[in-house]
Write a protein that holds these residues in place. Structure first.
Motif, PDB file in Angstrom:
ATOM      1  N   LEU A  30     -59.021 -56.019   8.314  1.00  0.00           N
ATOM      2  CA  LEU A  30     -60.460 -55.546   8.367  1.00  0.00           C
ATOM      3  C   LEU A  30     -60.554 -53.789   8.246  1.00  0.00           C
ATOM      4  N   ALA A  31     -59.411 -53.247   8.479  1.00  0.00           N
ATOM      5  CA  ALA A  31     -59.145 -51.763   8.064  1.00  0.00           C
ATOM      6  C   ALA A  31     -59.408 -51.641   6.637  1.00  0.00           C
ATOM      7  N   ARG A  32     -58.487 -52.593   6.021  1.00  0.00           N
ATOM      8  CA  ARG A  32     -58.049 -52.447   4.426  1.00  0.00           C
ATOM      9  C   ARG A  32     -59.375 -52.842   3.897  1.00  0.00           C
ATOM     10  N   PHE A  52     -59.058 -47.426  12.302  1.00  0.00           N
ATOM     11  CA  PHE A  52     -58.295 -46.927  13.268  1.00  0.00           C
ATOM     12  C   PHE A  52     -58.711 -45.464  13.588  1.00  0.00           C
ATOM     13  N   ARG A  53     -58.885 -45.060  14.889  1.00  0.00           N
ATOM     14  CA  ARG A  53     -59.366 -43.855  15.413  1.00  0.00           C
ATOM     15  C   ARG A  53     -58.354 -43.384  16.627  1.00  0.00           C
ATOM     16  N   SER A  82     -51.369 -45.756  20.523  1.00  0.00           N
ATOM     17  CA  SER A  82     -52.254 -46.889  20.599  1.00  0.00           C
ATOM     18  C   SER A  82     -53.435 -46.766  19.931  1.00  0.00           C
ATOM     19  N   PRO A  83     -53.816 -46.569  18.680  1.00  0.00           N
ATOM     20  CA  PRO A  83     -55.206 -46.325  18.189  1.00  0.00           C
ATOM     21  C   PRO A  83     -56.312 -47.005  18.624  1.00  0.00           C
ATOM     22  N   LEU A 123     -65.576 -50.392  14.513  1.00  0.00           N
ATOM     23  CA  LEU A 123     -66.477 -50.722  13.313  1.00  0.00           C
ATOM     24  C   LEU A 123     -66.864 -49.695  12.437  1.00  0.00           C
ATOM     25  N   THR A 124     -66.715 -50.034  11.008  1.00  0.00           N
ATOM     26  CA  THR A 124     -67.345 -48.936  10.266  1.00  0.00           C
ATOM     27  C   THR A 124     -68.879 -49.545   9.916  1.00  0.00           C
TER      28      THR A 124
END
Length: 147
Positions: free
Chosen positions: A74-76, A82-83, A91-92, A96-97
């Motif tokens: 999903l990040a890719r 990840f925040r 443990s980030p 959602l973007t």
């Protein structure tokens, strides 16, 4: 002799059948937005607030490793990111973007339309009674198997 065990066996079989049918329909709903049901579930799990992958996995009742793989995908794809986690640096948090939120809203809208069709001709009280029975069965299974 009581018919309850036989009726319960039939109910369990019906629940498994319903789960399969609903899982396939969920895959179709998600696919219409270019996603899988697993990705949809994870997008939904982190939609209210960003979560560490391990907590999202517990919420979904699946392994952390499986959720980590989906989270990375999903990040890719720009749907999640990840925040930093102020409570645990290693443990980030997965959140959602804006694009991920739009995709989730698209799937959710499709699901709402499907649910309206599913509910056609069924009284809300019948749905509530079915939900109540299912929650009771889930509770019984949990108590029996220590969940």
């Amino acid at each position: 002799m009581s018919r309850v065990p036989d009726e319960m066996a039939l109910l369990v079989a019906d629940i498994y059948e319903a789960a399969g049918v609903l899982r396939r329909s969920g895959e179709a709903l998600a696919a219409a937005e270019g996603q899988t049901q697993a990705r949809w579930q994870l997008l939904s799990a982190v939609s209210d607030e960003p979560l560490p992958v391990a907590r999202a996995a517990r919420r979904l009742g699946v392994t952390r490793q499986g959720v980590q793989r989906i989270a990375n995908d999903l990040a890719r794809d720009g749907l999640a990111d990840f925040r930093p986690n102020p409570d645990h640096r290693s443990s980030p948090l997965l959140g959602l973007t804006p694009q991920g939120r739009r995709v989730l809203e698209g799937i959710t809208d499709r699901a709402a339309a499907a649910h309206r069709l599913l509910a056609a001709g069924i009284e809300p009280e019948e749905i509530a009674a079915a939900r109540d029975l299912l929650r009771r069965v889930i509770g019984q299974v949990g108590r029996q198997w220590g969940e």
